[in-house]
Design a protein around this motif. Structure first.
Motif, mmCIF file in Angstrom:
data_model
loop_
_atom_site.group_PDB
_atom_site.id
_atom_site.type_symbol
_atom_site.label_atom_id
_atom_site.label_comp_id
_atom_site.label_asym_id
_atom_site.label_seq_id
_atom_site.Cartn_x
_atom_site.Cartn_y
_atom_site.Cartn_z
ATOM 1 N N ALA A 1 -26.562 10.205 -18.457
ATOM 2 C CA ALA A 1 -27.202 10.897 -19.578
ATOM 3 C C ALA A 1 -26.127 11.599 -20.400
ATOM 4 N N THR A 2 -26.239 11.502 -21.687
ATOM 5 C CA THR A 2 -25.298 12.195 -22.575
ATOM 6 C C THR A 2 -25.942 13.498 -23.031
ATOM 7 N N PRO A 3 -25.163 14.574 -23.083
ATOM 8 C CA PRO A 3 -25.716 15.882 -23.485
ATOM 9 C C PRO A 3 -26.065 15.936 -24.951
#
Length: 70
Positions: free
Chosen positions: A68-70
């Motif tokens: 997951a990318t922030p």
């Protein structure tokens, strides 16, 4: 089965790695021996490729992890 004499410093490293890997000291040493032998026999393959090949041979299919990318 036999006894393998190893240097005390190497034994200490195996002991530490076995705690991180949740393996017994003997299982950690056997893992390193097997991977080392496979690396020598397959010099063009990297560690991850060898482990993935061994997992597939055992019937385990590695899957990609979605990060997951922030």
């Amino acid at each position: 089965m036999g006894i393998v004499n190893i240097d005390d410093d190497l034994h200490d490293q195996i002991r530490k790695a076995s705690a991180v890997s949740c393996r017994s000291i003997n299982a950690q040493a056997a893992f390193w021996i097997k991977i080392g032998m496979l690396c020598e026999m397959n010099p063009t393959m990297g560690f991850n490729e060898i482990v993935a090949r061994e997992l597939r041979a055992a019937g385990v299919e590695p899957q990609a992890v979605n990060v997951a990318t922030p």
